[in-house]
Design an enzyme around this catalytic site. Sequence first.
Site: not given
Ligand SMILES: Cc1cc2nc3c(=O)[nH]c(=O)nc-3n(C[C@H](O)[C@H](O)[C@H](O)COP(=O)(O)OP(=O)(O)OC[C@H]3O[C@@H](n4cnc5c(N)ncnc54)[C@H](O)[C@@H]3O)c2cc1C
Length: 404
Positions: A145-146, A383-384
């Site tokens: 869940a990202g 942050e999205g």
């Molecule tokens: C250095 C770093 C620091 C971070 N710090 C924090 C933190 O402090 N706290 C925290 O909670 N998180 C943190 N994160 C996590 C970050 O917020 C998530 O990586 C981000 O929200 C994306 O989630 P995911 O990596 O699971 O990618 P996913 O949600 O799996 O997405 C993968 C790809 O699919 C695309 N996608 C997903 N859903 C859709 C849709 N409906 N339509 C079109 N495209 C879509 C996305 O844009 C992306 O390109 C951090 C990440 C990094 C790399």
Amino acid sequence: MIDFTLSDTHQNIRSMVHWFAEAEMRPLSLQADRECKVPDELVKKLMQMGVASGGTPETMGGSPDGIGADKDKRGKKQINRISVIGSEELAWGDPAMILAIPGPGLGAPPVRFMGTPEQRERFFAPFKDLETAHYGAYALTEPGAGSDAAAISTTAVKDGNHYVLNGVKCFITNGAKAIWNVVFATIDKSKGRAGHRVFVVEKGTPGFRVGRIEEKMGMHASETAELILEDCRVHQDNLLGGEAHYASKEGFMGAMKTFDLTRPLVASMATGIARAAYERARDFFKENYMTGRPIARYRVIADKLAEIARNIDAARLMVWRAAWMADEGIPNTKEASMSKAYAGQLATKACIDAIQVMGAAGLSRDGFVEKWFRDIKVYDIFEGTGQAQRIVISKRILQNLKSF
Ligand SMILES: Cc1cc2nc3c(=O)[nH]c(=O)nc-3n(C[C@H](O)[C@H](O)[C@H](O)COP(=O)(O)OP(=O)(O)OC[C@H]3O[C@@H](n4cnc5c(N)ncnc54)[C@H](O)[C@@H]3O)c2cc1C
């Protein structure tokens, strides 16, 4: 009409923070990247200056809108404008070190906006001590869940005066060293967002431990951790806002609303990095190509620089608009997402273009631009993601066709 003339306060903050970024951060930037750590002496200096991530000591512990924050000449608070002005400069100094500045960080907005007065006082109190580097963190993301935050599967089960939390959080900035993490969990996954609850999990709580520390392409000076909750017993006093808070839709939406404040902030950092890369490429171009030769020979490169400069201005104006709206109390979800989507993409392109303008010199490990190129990508992810911002923007546009 919005007036973006910087007041004396804004200008003083901008120059003071820029001075610090140039004199203190830049010289340590490559070392911090290599050693994956911000040098202690820099952390000390930041604290002496009263710089804290997530607010200044005066804005912590008080009302949701940040007590003690400077007011502008109309008596309006300007914490969001001041934050984006300062953050652009700090990120210009170093994109990774800015995330390692002590303070409650991204954990601050949920505590400030959802916490009861007692919780705000309790959780912010340690950050008023400027002698010790304390961190807070925000733990929403999970392996499954990202972008789709509604899909979190960390569970919270009520047991007497406690909740028992089980689950894994990943990629949490400062999560390992934080004195507390704001942790999102669900009491009933079938209810989607309505089942979400937001807890402050303090370091040392039984059942809470740090898993792996991520090894990343860039942002080496900023630590990113996996957090594991195994039968972690959290007292009900640490449920932000108390159970009553979640009786309405405000529960989950309150937490999501914090993005309206943090997205312009992250966008301002991306703008600062874009500016750093642009300035580097511009100066390189001037020194190496322009001397004694007609600029027309290098029209294509000159055009590229003009394009980046134009886009940086556009990004900054979007950031300032979103921050100004937040200070005025005007709903800014669309504008916050616009600034984040635009600045994240612009900064990535600015770093690529800066390398192109500089040629091989742009790839040198001693030359900063290579590092910024590695650092910047995440600004279009955390942050999205850029795509997630576009979804937010399009939803708002289609909900309210009169908005343009
Ligand atoms: C250095 C770093 C620091 C971070 N710090 C924090 C933190 O402090 N706290 C925290 O909670 N998180 C943190 N994160 C996590 C970050 O917020 C998530 O990586 C981000 O929200 C994306 O989630 P995911 O990596 O699971 O990618 P996913 O949600 O799996 O997405 C993968 C790809 O699919 C695309 N996608 C997903 N859903 C859709 C849709 N409906 N339509 C079109 N495209 C879509 C996305 O844009 C992306 O390109 C951090 C990440 C990094 C790399």
